[in-house]
Design a protein around this motif. Structure first.
Motif, PDB file in Angstrom:
ATOM      1  N   ASP A 178     -35.765  -1.055  -3.982  1.00 49.30           N
ATOM      2  CA  ASP A 178     -35.433  -0.927  -5.246  1.00 49.30           C
ATOM      3  C   ASP A 178     -36.366  -2.446  -6.089  1.00 49.30           C
ATOM      4  O   ASP A 178     -37.329  -2.382  -7.338  1.00 49.30           O
ATOM      5  CB  ASP A 178     -34.231  -1.424  -5.722  1.00 49.30           C
ATOM      6  N   PHE A 179     -35.868  -2.908  -5.396  1.00 49.22           N
ATOM      7  CA  PHE A 179     -36.433  -4.833  -5.791  1.00 49.22           C
ATOM      8  C   PHE A 179     -38.141  -4.773  -6.041  1.00 49.22           C
ATOM      9  O   PHE A 179     -38.206  -5.604  -6.683  1.00 49.22           O
ATOM     10  CB  PHE A 179     -35.745  -6.421  -5.302  1.00 49.22           C
TER      11      PHE A 179
ATOM     12  N   HIS B 135     -32.108   2.130  -1.492  1.00 50.78           N
ATOM     13  CA  HIS B 135     -31.849   0.918  -2.707  1.00 50.78           C
ATOM     14  C   HIS B 135     -33.222  -0.435  -2.329  1.00 50.78           C
ATOM     15  O   HIS B 135     -32.914  -1.098  -3.661  1.00 50.78           O
ATOM     16  CB  HIS B 135     -29.990   0.948  -3.238  1.00 50.78           C
TER      17      HIS B 135
ATOM     18  N   VAL C 144     -43.418  -2.843 -10.908  1.00 49.07           N
ATOM     19  CA  VAL C 144     -43.468  -2.477 -11.806  1.00 49.07           C
ATOM     20  C   VAL C 144     -43.485  -3.683 -13.272  1.00 49.07           C
ATOM     21  O   VAL C 144     -44.580  -3.443 -14.322  1.00 49.07           O
ATOM     22  CB  VAL C 144     -42.811  -1.395 -11.723  1.00 49.07           C
TER      23      VAL C 144
ATOM     24  N   LEU D 120     -39.872  -2.561  -5.750  1.00 46.07           N
ATOM     25  CA  LEU D 120     -41.049  -1.912  -7.178  1.00 46.07           C
ATOM     26  C   LEU D 120     -40.463  -2.130  -8.536  1.00 46.07           C
ATOM     27  O   LEU D 120     -41.464  -2.228  -8.935  1.00 46.07           O
ATOM     28  CB  LEU D 120     -39.608  -0.523  -6.746  1.00 46.07           C
ATOM     29  N   PHE D 121     -39.414  -3.222  -8.746  1.00 45.33           N
ATOM     30  CA  PHE D 121     -38.951  -3.943 -10.020  1.00 45.33           C
ATOM     31  C   PHE D 121     -39.779  -4.770  -9.897  1.00 45.33           C
ATOM     32  O   PHE D 121     -40.727  -4.657 -10.605  1.00 45.33           O
ATOM     33  CB  PHE D 121     -37.517  -4.604  -9.565  1.00 45.33           C
TER      34      PHE D 121
END
Lengths: 149, 158
Positions: free
Chosen positions: A11-12, A8, A18, A14-15
């Motif tokens: 995740d940030f 996790h 994207v 990658l966010f």
């Protein structure tokens, strides 16, 4: 199954990557549309003005967010998920960095277009925007399909 | 490429069209706010309908259908929070976007009428373009898409 394996804490970044890339695509889609309309309606100043602002206030900030997210995600994933530079990463990095040059050129020509209303400037913006749309599509296909991994 | 990677590529393509189309609509809408003549407002709102809306439509169908296939292919459960919450938000985003779009259509019709009648900006048209309810619905739809993206990346409940 990158999504399943990814911790996790990744995740940030990658966010950001994207989200920035998707807004960048939208801004270039708007730029492409507006610049082609400019071929048909050269007398409408709102078209060249809107093209310039779509690039300056939409595409360039989105590119920055996308690129920061990319570098941050790379620093976390490199050596843990992959070694060296797999094809999908080389394509993504290549499009991101070449894209900045295309983006800056397109913004420069859009500025010239809105100041001078010269048709050639608008046509150059159209060409650069279409080229960038194609490159962005290749990049997201390569990165999501993990080409060469 | 495996079936999973093909499906993921197509799902991501749909997501780019969905969110990218939404971003393009937002940019064109903001430019319509700053337009000086009704003909410019009409043109910018027409571009939303002809380019951004089809991209959003194709992207939304692709993300849902291929996304559900992907859930099955990757062995996720349809009852997992991020899967059903994403599907509910997909419906909410569509409903908000469609309702917001009807406000823009009304502004587009008025802009086209004024463009044919002297092309002079009126306070009524400016108010229609900047209608707080219509814009809240449209930008609310965009925020819902952002929430879907957050769910798809963080996968809460997985």
């Amino acid at each position: 199954m990158i999504a399943i394996l990814r911790p996790h804490s990744w995740d940030f970044p990658l966010f950001l990557h994207v989200f920035g890339a998707m807004v960048l695509f939208g801004a270039i889609l708007a730029t492409t549309t507006l610049s082609f309309v400019g071929w048909r309606l050269p007398e409408v100043r709102a078209v060249s003005r809107s093209t310039f602002w779509a690039l300056l206030a939409g595409a360039i900030p989105a590119w920055i967010v996308m690129r920061i997210g990319a570098q941050w995600a790379y620093s976390k994933e490199h050596h843990q998920l992959f070694e060296g530079t797999p094809t999908w990463l080389a394509v993504g990095l290549g499009v991101a960095d070449a894209g900045l040059i295309i983006l800056l050129l397109a913004t420069g020509f859009a500025f010239w277009w809105q100041r001078s209303q010269k048709a050639i400037a608008g046509r150059v913006v159209s060409g650069l925007a279409v080229l960038y749309l194609i490159l962005l599509a290749v990049a997201w296909l390569a990165m999501s399909g993990k080409w060469g991994s | 490429m495996s079936t999973y990677e093909w499906l993921l590529s197509l799902h991501v393509t749909g997501a780019f069209l969905f969110l990218g189309g939404g971003a393009a609509a937002g940019i064109l809408n903001l430019r319509a706010w700053h337009a000086e003549r009704p003909s410019e407002v009409a043109l910018l709102l027409r571009l939303i309908a002809r380019v951004a809306v089809p991209a959003i439509g194709i992207g939304s169908i692709m993300t849902l259908l291929i996304g559900l296939w992907l859930v099955h292919n990757a062995g996720y459960s349809y009852g997992t929070f991020w899967v059903w919450a994403g599907t509910v938000l997909w419906v909410v985003a569509g409903a908000l976007g469609a309702r917001g779009g009807s406000y823009q259509s009304k502004a587009g019709v008025e802009a086209a009428r004024l463009a044919d009648a002297g092309d002079t900006m009126t306070a009524e048209l400016r108010a229609l373009v900047r209608d707080p309810v219509g814009n809240a619905l449209s930008y609310g739809s965009g925020l819902t898409l952002l929430l879907i993206l957050i769910l798809m990346i963080w996968k809460p409940g997985q």
